[in-house]
Design an enzyme around this catalytic site. Structure first.
Site, mmCIF file in Angstrom:
data_model
loop_
_atom_site.group_PDB
_atom_site.id
_atom_site.type_symbol
_atom_site.label_atom_id
_atom_site.label_comp_id
_atom_site.label_asym_id
_atom_site.label_seq_id
_atom_site.Cartn_x
_atom_site.Cartn_y
_atom_site.Cartn_z
ATOM 1 N N LYS A 123 26.196 -4.487 -0.255
ATOM 2 C CA LYS A 123 27.671 -4.430 -0.219
ATOM 3 C C LYS A 123 28.174 -3.753 1.049
ATOM 4 O O LYS A 123 29.368 -3.508 1.199
ATOM 5 C CB LYS A 123 28.191 -3.644 -1.435
ATOM 6 C CG LYS A 123 27.774 -4.216 -2.772
ATOM 7 C CD LYS A 123 28.213 -3.276 -3.900
ATOM 8 C CE LYS A 123 27.421 -3.533 -5.160
ATOM 9 N NZ LYS A 123 27.570 -2.433 -6.140
ATOM 10 N N ARG B 125 0.802 -1.223 0.000
ATOM 11 C CA ARG B 125 0.000 0.000 0.000
ATOM 12 C C ARG B 125 0.836 1.275 0.000
ATOM 13 O O ARG B 125 0.607 2.178 -0.810
ATOM 14 C CB ARG B 125 -0.905 0.056 1.244
ATOM 15 C CG ARG B 125 -2.186 -0.709 1.131
ATOM 16 C CD ARG B 125 -2.532 -1.311 2.469
ATOM 17 N NE ARG B 125 -1.571 -2.347 2.756
ATOM 18 C CZ ARG B 125 -1.718 -3.599 2.308
ATOM 19 N NH1 ARG B 125 -2.780 -3.949 1.675
ATOM 20 N NH2 ARG B 125 -0.778 -4.504 2.528
ATOM 21 N N THR B 126 1.767 1.371 0.935
ATOM 22 C CA THR B 126 2.484 2.642 1.109
ATOM 23 C C THR B 126 3.305 2.942 -0.141
ATOM 24 O O THR B 126 3.252 4.055 -0.678
ATOM 25 C CB THR B 126 3.369 2.576 2.366
ATOM 26 O OG1 THR B 126 2.579 2.096 3.448
ATOM 27 C CG2 THR B 126 3.932 3.944 2.706
ATOM 28 N N HIS C 288 4.323 5.576 11.833
ATOM 29 C CA HIS C 288 3.928 5.485 10.411
ATOM 30 C C HIS C 288 3.010 6.683 10.151
ATOM 31 O O HIS C 288 1.792 6.539 9.987
ATOM 32 C CB HIS C 288 3.211 4.162 10.164
ATOM 33 C CG HIS C 288 3.037 3.791 8.721
ATOM 34 N ND1 HIS C 288 3.237 4.681 7.682
ATOM 35 C CD2 HIS C 288 2.662 2.612 8.148
ATOM 36 C CE1 HIS C 288 2.999 4.060 6.535
ATOM 37 N NE2 HIS C 288 2.659 2.809 6.789
ATOM 38 N N ARG D 2 11.092 3.621 4.030
ATOM 39 C CA ARG D 2 10.667 2.670 5.076
ATOM 40 C C ARG D 2 11.902 1.873 5.480
ATOM 41 O O ARG D 2 12.668 1.429 4.622
ATOM 42 C CB ARG D 2 9.586 1.726 4.561
ATOM 43 C CG ARG D 2 9.297 0.603 5.557
ATOM 44 C CD ARG D 2 8.092 -0.204 5.192
ATOM 45 N NE ARG D 2 6.876 0.575 5.330
ATOM 46 C CZ ARG D 2 5.654 0.092 5.140
ATOM 47 N NH1 ARG D 2 5.498 -1.172 4.794
ATOM 48 N NH2 ARG D 2 4.603 0.856 5.284
#
Ligand code: CP
Length: 285
Positions: free
Chosen positions: A63, A34-35, A112, A84
């Site tokens: 890396k 969704r986000t 959030h 995120r």
């Protein structure tokens, strides 16, 4: 912000070219449907585009590149970033290394905030903010959407009821902040006895991925499920919300009831994030 989102939802064509040529950098160090997709849709519907880091294991994070170095590089590719990350506080920390705006799309079990904007939008559309009684149920310890929403609701005329197993109650820091903000709040271990008072029931998933011990998860998994029969005791106008994804906490038969607003809630992410990006990008025009 909510007014602006409503304006955009009513007439998206009015902003279709507003940010043509602008780029949003998307960095998702944790899974998202969704986000990530709604930020992408929002940016494209404003006439802009995205540049995406892609899966973490195909990026230079693999890396050993530090988060600070990654964002310092990527800020050169975009006008704003959305990130995120599994670490609490990571968005705030990353933002201190760069000059372009960085939006927190979820930082571990922390916050959030853009989910909260669309949650508030959905609450306003369905229940309004006057004399509001909200029940927030499920994983209140690790559920970052809960932490952001609980903070935000202290700005409104809202009573908050927190329903969870004892082991998944609100973290002490969040509870402290709510008390400091003068929140009207109560904590419960059962939905029964509270449900009939609620205007909104906000259900959350038990955040399995955040449990340090799988056995602890198993002890609470499957508790706090609702189905259409559960809601017989609720007000007719109860709005049921969920940030999604759900696992088994809302049975599919609830989807067919007038109470279910969680899919519309997810759809509201597009106009709300359009409003947020518009506000942020306006400053970088
Ligand atoms: N609500 C939410 O944050 O969903 P995603 O994890 O799919 O982005």
């Amino acid at each position: 912000m909510l007014d602006r989102a409503a304006e955009i939802a009513d007439d998206p064509d009015a902003v279709a070219d507003r940010h043509r040529g602008k780029l949003l950098g998307t960095l998702f160090f944790e899974p998202s449907t969704r986000t990530k997709m709604s930020f992408t849709a929002a940016m494209k519907r404003l006439g802009g585009d995205i540049v995406d880091m892609g899966p973490v294991d195909q990026s230079s994070v693999k890396k050993g590149e530090s988060l600070a170095d990654t964002v310092r590089v990527v800020e050169g590719y975009a006008d704003a970033l959305v990130m995120r990350h599994p670490l609490e506080g990571s968005a705030k920390m990353a933002s201190e290394f760069i000059d372009v705006p960085l939006i927190n799309a979820g930082d571990g079990a922390g916050q959030h905030p853009t989910q909260t904007l669309l949650d508030l939008y959905t609450i306003r559309e369905n229940a309004g903010f006057d004399d509001l009684t909200v029940g927030i149920m499920g994983d209140l310890k690790y559920g970052r959407t809960v932490h952001s929403l609980a903070h935000a609701l202290t700005n409104f005329d809202a009573q908050q009821h927190f329903i969870s197993p004892e082991s998944l109650q609100l973290p002490r820091g969040v509870r402290y902040d709510l008390h400091e903000a003068g929140a009207s709040m109560r904590e419960h271990t059962e939905l029964g006895g509270v449900l009939e008072t609620l205007d909104v029931l906000y259900v959350t998933r038990i955040q399995r991925e955040r449990f340090p011990d799988e056995n602890e998860y198993r002890e609470v998994a499957g508790q706090y499920q609702i189905d259409a029969d559960t809601l017989d005791a609720a007000k007719d106008e109860l709005t049921v919300m969920h940030p999604l994804p759900r696992v088994d906490e809302i049975a599919a038969d609830v989807d067919e009831t007038e109470h279910a607003q969680y899919f519309q809630q997810a759809h509201n992410g597009v106009p709300v994030r359009m409003a947020l990006l518009d506000l942020i990008l306006e400053g970088s025009a």
